[in-house]
Design a protein around this motif. Structure first.
Motif, PDB file in Angstrom:
ATOM      1  N   THR A  14       0.835  -1.208   0.000  1.00  0.00           N
ATOM      2  CA  THR A  14       0.000   0.000   0.000  1.00  0.00           C
ATOM      3  C   THR A  14       0.867   1.253   0.000  1.00  0.00           C
ATOM      4  O   THR A  14       0.619   2.206  -0.745  1.00  0.00           O
ATOM      5  CB  THR A  14      -0.917   0.017   1.239  1.00  0.00           C
ATOM      6  N   VAL A  47      -6.199  -7.696  -1.861  1.00  0.00           N
ATOM      7  CA  VAL A  47      -6.696  -7.133  -0.593  1.00  0.00           C
ATOM      8  C   VAL A  47      -6.696  -5.598  -0.676  1.00  0.00           C
ATOM      9  O   VAL A  47      -7.684  -4.943  -0.334  1.00  0.00           O
ATOM     10  CB  VAL A  47      -5.797  -7.586   0.596  1.00  0.00           C
ATOM     11  N   VAL A  48      -5.584  -5.033  -1.155  1.00  0.00           N
ATOM     12  CA  VAL A  48      -5.460  -3.580  -1.255  1.00  0.00           C
ATOM     13  C   VAL A  48      -6.502  -3.028  -2.226  1.00  0.00           C
ATOM     14  O   VAL A  48      -7.204  -2.058  -1.933  1.00  0.00           O
ATOM     15  CB  VAL A  48      -4.025  -3.177  -1.712  1.00  0.00           C
ATOM     16  N   ILE A  51     -10.211  -3.066  -0.717  1.00  0.00           N
ATOM     17  CA  ILE A  51     -10.541  -2.103   0.335  1.00  0.00           C
ATOM     18  C   ILE A  51     -10.508  -0.664  -0.205  1.00  0.00           C
ATOM     19  O   ILE A  51     -11.343   0.162   0.162  1.00  0.00           O
ATOM     20  CB  ILE A  51      -9.673  -2.296   1.615  1.00  0.00           C
ATOM     21  N   LEU A  52      -9.575  -0.363  -1.120  1.00  0.00           N
ATOM     22  CA  LEU A  52      -9.544   0.983  -1.712  1.00  0.00           C
ATOM     23  C   LEU A  52     -10.846   1.261  -2.459  1.00  0.00           C
ATOM     24  O   LEU A  52     -11.426   2.347  -2.345  1.00  0.00           O
ATOM     25  CB  LEU A  52      -8.360   1.150  -2.672  1.00  0.00           C
ATOM     26  N   LYS A  54     -13.763  -0.218  -2.030  1.00  0.00           N
ATOM     27  CA  LYS A  54     -14.888  -0.198  -1.089  1.00  0.00           C
ATOM     28  C   LYS A  54     -15.009   1.182  -0.430  1.00  0.00           C
ATOM     29  O   LYS A  54     -16.097   1.700  -0.256  1.00  0.00           O
ATOM     30  CB  LYS A  54     -14.685  -1.289  -0.032  1.00  0.00           C
ATOM     31  N   LEU A  55     -13.874   1.760  -0.063  1.00  0.00           N
ATOM     32  CA  LEU A  55     -13.890   3.056   0.625  1.00  0.00           C
ATOM     33  C   LEU A  55     -13.760   4.231  -0.356  1.00  0.00           C
ATOM     34  O   LEU A  55     -13.583   5.373   0.064  1.00  0.00           O
ATOM     35  CB  LEU A  55     -12.800   3.109   1.694  1.00  0.00           C
ATOM     36  N   MET A  57     -11.358   5.176  -2.254  1.00  0.00           N
ATOM     37  CA  MET A  57     -10.108   5.900  -2.003  1.00  0.00           C
ATOM     38  C   MET A  57      -9.042   5.671  -3.071  1.00  0.00           C
ATOM     39  O   MET A  57      -7.865   5.977  -2.856  1.00  0.00           O
ATOM     40  CB  MET A  57      -9.550   5.492  -0.631  1.00  0.00           C
ATOM     41  N   TYR A  72      -1.377   2.309  -9.153  1.00  0.00           N
ATOM     42  CA  TYR A  72      -2.373   2.942  -8.295  1.00  0.00           C
ATOM     43  C   TYR A  72      -2.870   4.220  -8.975  1.00  0.00           C
ATOM     44  O   TYR A  72      -2.069   5.054  -9.381  1.00  0.00           O
ATOM     45  CB  TYR A  72      -1.731   3.263  -6.947  1.00  0.00           C
TER      46      TYR A  72
ATOM     47  N   TYR B   4     -14.260  -4.587   8.733  1.00  0.00           N
ATOM     48  CA  TYR B   4     -13.211  -4.956   7.778  1.00  0.00           C
ATOM     49  C   TYR B   4     -12.188  -5.870   8.446  1.00  0.00           C
ATOM     50  O   TYR B   4     -12.024  -5.849   9.670  1.00  0.00           O
ATOM     51  CB  TYR B   4     -12.528  -3.696   7.243  1.00  0.00           C
ATOM     52  N   ASN B   7      -6.181  -7.097   7.559  1.00  0.00           N
ATOM     53  CA  ASN B   7      -5.462  -6.765   6.317  1.00  0.00           C
ATOM     54  C   ASN B   7      -5.967  -5.465   5.716  1.00  0.00           C
ATOM     55  O   ASN B   7      -5.189  -4.597   5.336  1.00  0.00           O
ATOM     56  CB  ASN B   7      -5.696  -7.857   5.257  1.00  0.00           C
ATOM     57  N   SER B   8      -7.289  -5.371   5.619  1.00  0.00           N
ATOM     58  CA  SER B   8      -7.898  -4.192   4.993  1.00  0.00           C
ATOM     59  C   SER B   8      -7.629  -2.946   5.826  1.00  0.00           C
ATOM     60  O   SER B   8      -7.274  -1.886   5.297  1.00  0.00           O
ATOM     61  CB  SER B   8      -9.408  -4.389   4.854  1.00  0.00           C
ATOM     62  N   SER B  11      -4.080  -1.749   5.459  1.00  0.00           N
ATOM     63  CA  SER B  11      -3.880  -1.076   4.171  1.00  0.00           C
ATOM     64  C   SER B  11      -4.334   0.386   4.241  1.00  0.00           C
ATOM     65  O   SER B  11      -3.598   1.298   3.855  1.00  0.00           O
ATOM     66  CB  SER B  11      -4.649  -1.824   3.078  1.00  0.00           C
ATOM     67  N   ILE B  12      -5.536   0.609   4.761  1.00  0.00           N
ATOM     68  CA  ILE B  12      -6.081   1.979   4.810  1.00  0.00           C
ATOM     69  C   ILE B  12      -5.276   2.847   5.778  1.00  0.00           C
ATOM     70  O   ILE B  12      -4.957   4.012   5.467  1.00  0.00           O
ATOM     71  CB  ILE B  12      -7.582   1.937   5.220  1.00  0.00           C
ATOM     72  N   THR B  14      -2.141   2.528   6.559  1.00  0.00           N
ATOM     73  CA  THR B  14      -0.862   2.826   5.902  1.00  0.00           C
ATOM     74  C   THR B  14      -1.037   3.940   4.871  1.00  0.00           C
ATOM     75  O   THR B  14      -0.233   4.869   4.787  1.00  0.00           O
ATOM     76  CB  THR B  14      -0.305   1.571   5.194  1.00  0.00           C
ATOM     77  N   LYS B  15      -2.100   3.838   4.083  1.00  0.00           N
ATOM     78  CA  LYS B  15      -2.333   4.851   3.034  1.00  0.00           C
ATOM     79  C   LYS B  15      -2.522   6.238   3.637  1.00  0.00           C
ATOM     80  O   LYS B  15      -1.910   7.222   3.198  1.00  0.00           O
ATOM     81  CB  LYS B  15      -3.555   4.462   2.202  1.00  0.00           C
TER      82      LYS B  15
END
Lengths: 270, 270
Positions: A14, A47-48, A51-52, A54-55, A57, A72, B4, B7-8, B11-12, B14-15
Motif C-alpha cells: 500500500t 486485498v489492497v 478495500i480501496l 470499497k472506501l 479511495m 495505483y 473490515y 489486512n484491509s 492497508s487503509i 498505511t495509506k
C-alpha cells in the motif's frame, strides 16, 4: 531472508503504490522486497484493491504482459470532494483577503501542502483518462499545484517563465495579454524542455479572462504541441469565457457584492 | 456498518499515514472510518510501525494525551539514498547539460516528480528534528523541491519573489548579490506571508556562492524570523563558502575538468 506476514506485506505494498501514483510497479519488484512468491503478492494486491474500492479511495489497475504489473490511480471520494470545496469556499470568503485593486489574496492556500495535495489529487483524478505527456503552468503561484498534479499522474512538469534565465539555454518566447493586469506580458520555455508533438494539461491557481490559456496554446504551438485540458483551483466567473478544451475548477468566484461580501461557490465541473 | 479485516484496516491506515506525513492523526479518526474499536486500531498501527522500521522505510510516532494520536515520519533507507545520489550524479554528468556561460542545465530533473519526491523525502528526513515553522525558497526552479519538503514536514511553504505582484498586497523587498549572475538582485515577500518569530528552513536546487542564502537571512530578519538550516540538491564546491547554519546537499559539483568532463560526487552530508 526473513518472511513477513500478510498484514506486513499489505502495508508495504500500500505504501509503495500510494507513493508512486500512476506508475506501473512489477510484481517482481514487490516479490524481491518482501521475499514472497508472485502468486502471494497477487493475493496481497487483491486485498489492497478491494478495500480501496470499497472506501472510494483509489483504484489499482492490472497491466498484463512482460512489462506489466499494477498501478495505483488516485481518487478522491465524492464526500471528501464536497467537504474540500466547502472548506476552500469558506476560507476564500474571508473579507481580509481583498487586497488593493480588488484582487483576492490566495497565495497562502496555494502554498499550504494540505490544500495543494488534495486539490492536486482531485484534478489528477479528473483528467487521468486524457493521458497527458506533461503538466504545464506559468510561474509562480500555480507551481506547487501543477507539481502535485504531475506527481499524481506520474508525468513531468513544465513551467513557462516570465523572464528567461541564463541557466536555461535557448528559449522560445511569446507575448500574450495577461488577464490580471490587462497588459502585454511575455512567457517563454527553454528549447530543451519539451518534446515536439506532446499533449499538455494546463494547471493554475486562478483563471481570470483566459489570456494566459491563449498564451500557453500559442507557446505550445511553437513546439508542435497541443493543449488538451485546463484545471484550476479558482475560476473567476465574473469574466465570461469560452474554452475549446475541457476545463474544470474546484471553486468558482463571482466577485464582491454591494455589501462587500466575497461570493464563492463550489464548482459543479469536478 | 460493515466490519473490515485486519489486512484491509492495515492497508487503509498505511495509506492515510503515508499521505499525511508528520501530521498527528487521532485513533478516533481511524476508528470512525474503519468501524473498529480504538484498541483494535492500536494493534493495526503496531503492525504498520514494525514493518516500516524493519524495512527502514519510515517511523510511526505515538503522541500521548487528549490531542494525541500517531504520526508518520518520512525516512529514506541508506541503500535508497546511495542509489539515488548515484543516479543524480550520473544524470548530471551528461556533457550536453553544459549551456552557454558554463552553466549546468538542471531544470528537467527539478521538474521530474520522481526525482523531486525522493530528494524532498531525503531532505525532510534529515531536517525533521529542527522542527521548522516554514520551508522557504526563491522562485522558480526550487519551488517543487521546497514544496515536497514542506509536504513531508507538514508545514507551509514560502516563496520569495523576484518581482512583486499586484495580487500579493504590501511586500517587504531587499537587495542581494546573486551568485549565479554576480549582479545585484531583488527579492521580496508579501507582508501577509509569514508570522514573526518564525524558524525557517531554506531549500533550493543549486547552491553557488551563498548570496541567495544571505539574501534570505536579511529578508527573514525583516520579519523578526530566523534561518535555521539549508538543504539543496546540488552544492557547487568550486566556490568555497562557510555557512553558519546546518547545511546539506544531495550531490556536489566540482566544475568541468580540462577534458570537458563534468565532475560530480555523491554528498557525504546526507
Amino acid at each position: 531472508m526473513e518472511k513477513y506476514s500478510r498484514n506486513s506485506r499489505v502495508s508495504i505494498i500500500t505504501k509503495i503504490l500510494t507513493e508512486n501514483p500512476n506508475k506501473i510497479m512489477s510484481l517482481n519488484y514487490f516479490s524481491d522486497i518482501l521475499n514472497a512468491a508472485k502468486s502471494t503478492i497477487s493475493e496481497d494486491i487483491l486485498v489492497v484493491r478491494e478495500i480501496l474500492e470499497k472506501l472510494d479511495m483509489g483504484r489499482i489497475e492490472t497491466i498484463a504482459g512482460a512489462t506489466g504489473g499494477v498501478r495505483y490511480i488516485v481518487k478522491v471520494s465524492e464526500k471528501e470532494k464536497e467537504k474540500f470545496k466547502d472548506y476552500i469556499c469558506s476560507t476564500l470568503s474571508d473579507k481580509s483577503r481583498v487586497v488593493p485593486g480588488n484582487f483576492l489574496y490566495v497565495t497562502d492556500i496555494m502554498l499550504d501542502p494540505e490544500v495543494v495535495s488534495k486539490a492536486g489529487a482531485m484534478l489528477a483524478g479528473n483528467f487521468i483518462k486524457l493521458k497527458p505527456d506533461y503538466i504545464i503552468t506559468v510561474e509562480t503561484k500555480g507551481v506547487p499545484l501543477a507539481y502535485e498534479v504531475a506527481r499524481y499522474m506520474g508525468v513531468p512538469l513544465i513551467v513557462a517563465r516570465k523572464n528567461s534565465k541564463v541557466t536555461e539555454g535557448t528559449s522560445v518566447t511569446i507575448n500574450y495579454v495577461s488577464g490580471t493586469t490587462g497588459r502585454l506580458s511575455t512567457m517563454g520555455l527553454s528549447k530543451r524542455t519539451l518534446k515536439t508533438s506532446s499533449r499538455c494539461l494546463f494547471i493554475d491557481d486562478f483563471l481570470r479572462a483566459g489570456g494566459t490559456v491563449n498564451g500557453i496554446e500559442d507557446l505550445l504551438r511553437e513546439f508542435d504541441s497541443e493543449l488538451i485540458g485546463i484545471g484550476v483551483l479558482v475560476d473567476n466567473k465574473e469574466v465570461k469565457k469560452t474554452m475549446a478544451k475541457p476545463y474544470v475548477s474546484i471553486v468558482d468566484y463571482f466577485g464582491i457584492d454591494e455589501k462587500g461580501e466575497i461570493r464563492m461557490k463550489p464548482s459543479t465541473t469536478i
